[in-house]
Motif scaffolding. Sequence first.
Motif, PDB file in Angstrom:
ATOM      1  N   GLU A 164      13.352 154.697  56.340  1.00  0.00           N
ATOM      2  CA  GLU A 164      12.046 155.232  55.965  1.00  0.00           C
ATOM      3  C   GLU A 164      12.132 155.970  54.633  1.00  0.00           C
ATOM      4  OE1 GLU A 164       8.047 156.193  55.952  1.00  0.00           O
ATOM      5  OE2 GLU A 164       9.193 154.662  57.056  1.00  0.00           O
ATOM      6  N   ARG A 167      11.902 153.351  51.944  1.00  0.00           N
ATOM      7  CA  ARG A 167      10.535 152.842  51.850  1.00  0.00           C
ATOM      8  C   ARG A 167       9.638 153.857  51.162  1.00  0.00           C
ATOM      9  NH1 ARG A 167       5.718 153.190  53.667  1.00  0.00           N
ATOM     10  NH2 ARG A 167       6.247 155.034  54.904  1.00  0.00           N
ATOM     11  N   ARG A 168       9.789 155.119  51.545  1.00  0.00           N
ATOM     12  CA  ARG A 168       8.968 156.181  50.961  1.00  0.00           C
ATOM     13  C   ARG A 168       9.263 156.329  49.478  1.00  0.00           C
ATOM     14  NH1 ARG A 168       5.024 159.401  50.166  1.00  0.00           N
ATOM     15  NH2 ARG A 168       5.279 161.646  50.427  1.00  0.00           N
ATOM     16  N   ASN A 171       7.817 153.397  47.479  1.00  0.00           N
ATOM     17  CA  ASN A 171       6.370 153.515  47.325  1.00  0.00           C
ATOM     18  C   ASN A 171       6.009 154.513  46.223  1.00  0.00           C
ATOM     19  OD1 ASN A 171       5.807 151.648  49.316  1.00  0.00           O
ATOM     20  ND2 ASN A 171       5.572 153.170  50.936  1.00  0.00           N
ATOM     21  N   LYS A 174       6.531 153.017  42.803  1.00  0.00           N
ATOM     22  CA  LYS A 174       5.453 152.137  42.358  1.00  0.00           C
ATOM     23  C   LYS A 174       4.349 152.931  41.688  1.00  0.00           C
ATOM     24  CE  LYS A 174       6.196 148.657  45.960  1.00  0.00           C
ATOM     25  NZ  LYS A 174       5.631 147.994  47.164  1.00  0.00           N
ATOM     26  N   GLU A 175       4.181 154.180  42.138  1.00  0.00           N
ATOM     27  CA  GLU A 175       3.123 155.019  41.591  1.00  0.00           C
ATOM     28  C   GLU A 175       3.542 155.711  40.303  1.00  0.00           C
ATOM     29  OE1 GLU A 175       2.581 157.627  44.830  1.00  0.00           O
ATOM     30  OE2 GLU A 175       1.687 156.132  46.155  1.00  0.00           O
ATOM     31  N   LYS A 268      -1.625 157.089  43.303  1.00  0.00           N
ATOM     32  CA  LYS A 268      -2.624 156.389  44.086  1.00  0.00           C
ATOM     33  C   LYS A 268      -3.247 157.330  45.100  1.00  0.00           C
ATOM     34  CE  LYS A 268      -0.214 151.952  43.767  1.00  0.00           C
ATOM     35  NZ  LYS A 268       0.448 150.872  44.537  1.00  0.00           N
ATOM     36  N   LYS A 270      -4.443 158.685  48.500  1.00  0.00           N
ATOM     37  CA  LYS A 270      -3.875 158.509  49.840  1.00  0.00           C
ATOM     38  C   LYS A 270      -4.910 157.893  50.758  1.00  0.00           C
ATOM     39  CE  LYS A 270      -0.028 160.496  48.692  1.00  0.00           C
ATOM     40  NZ  LYS A 270      -0.194 160.575  47.281  1.00  0.00           N
TER      41      LYS A 270
END
Length: 270
Positions: A164, A167-168, A171, A174-175, A268, A270
Motif C-alpha cells: 500500500e 501504491r500511495r 499515486n 503522478k500528481e 488532484k 480528492k
Amino acid sequence: MANPTGKQLLRSSFALLRANRQMLWVPLLSTLSFLFIVGVVGSPLLLALHGPWDFRHYLVLVLALAIGNFATLLFNVALTYAASEQIEGRIIGIADAVRFAWSRRLVILKWTFFSGVVGLALNMIERRVGILSKVIGFLAALSWAVAVFFVVPILAFENVGPIEAVRRSANLMKETFGTVTRSALRFGTLFIPAMFVTMLVVVVGVVTTHSSLAVGVPILIVGVVAFLVVSACEVAAGTYLRVILFRFATGKSVPDVGVNLHTVIAVKSK
C-alpha cells in the motif's frame, strides 16, 4: 510571476536545515551504522564459512544488508519526522527524532524485507545474460525508484503496509511528477562540483601515501571527511525537500518557499 523552476523549494530546504543543523548528523549516523552493522554481522560470519561461495554466503550477506538497511531507514524516518516537526514550528533533537522512528520499527522492518526482495529480484534481472534483460532491469529499477519516492514519509506518518505504501507513493508521484523530477535533478547538480572536489582530494591522498604516509594520510582523511559532510548535506536537504513536497501533496501546511506551490504542483482533488 515567472514559471518557478524549483530553486525556491531547494532554498527553503536549505533554510530549514540551517535552522536545525544538528540534523546533519543523522545521515552520518545512518552511514556509520550501516557500515558498522554490515561489518560486525556480515564479515565475521562470512569469514567463518569455509569453502566456495554458495547459498550460505548469500544468506549471510542478505541478512547483514537487511539489518544495515533497517538502521539506515530508521534514521531516514527520524530525519523525515524532524523535518515535518520543524515545518510545524517545533524544532526537535536527534534523540526525539530517533525515538519516534523507533516507534515505527515494525512498519520499517516490514518495508526493509519487502524492498530487499524487490531489490534482489531487480538485481537478478539485470545480471542475466543479454542486452534485453539489462535494459528491462534498468527500466524496472528506474520505475521502482520513481514509484517509491514518497515511501519514507508514508512509512513515517501513515499506517499502511509495504504494498500500500508503494501504491500511495506512486499515486502521489503522478500528481507531483514534474516538480519532483526538476527539483531532484537540479538538487543533484548542485552537489556535483563539491563531490568532484572531495573525491579528487581522496585520490590525491591515496596517491600521495605511496610516497609519503605523513603527507598522504592527512590529505586522505580530509578528503573522506569532506566527502561525508557533503553527502550528509545532500541527504539532509534532499529529505527536507521531499517532506515539503509530501506535505503539500497531502494537504498539510508547508513553509513559505517564495512561490505559489499551486503553480508548481497540481494536486488532484480528492
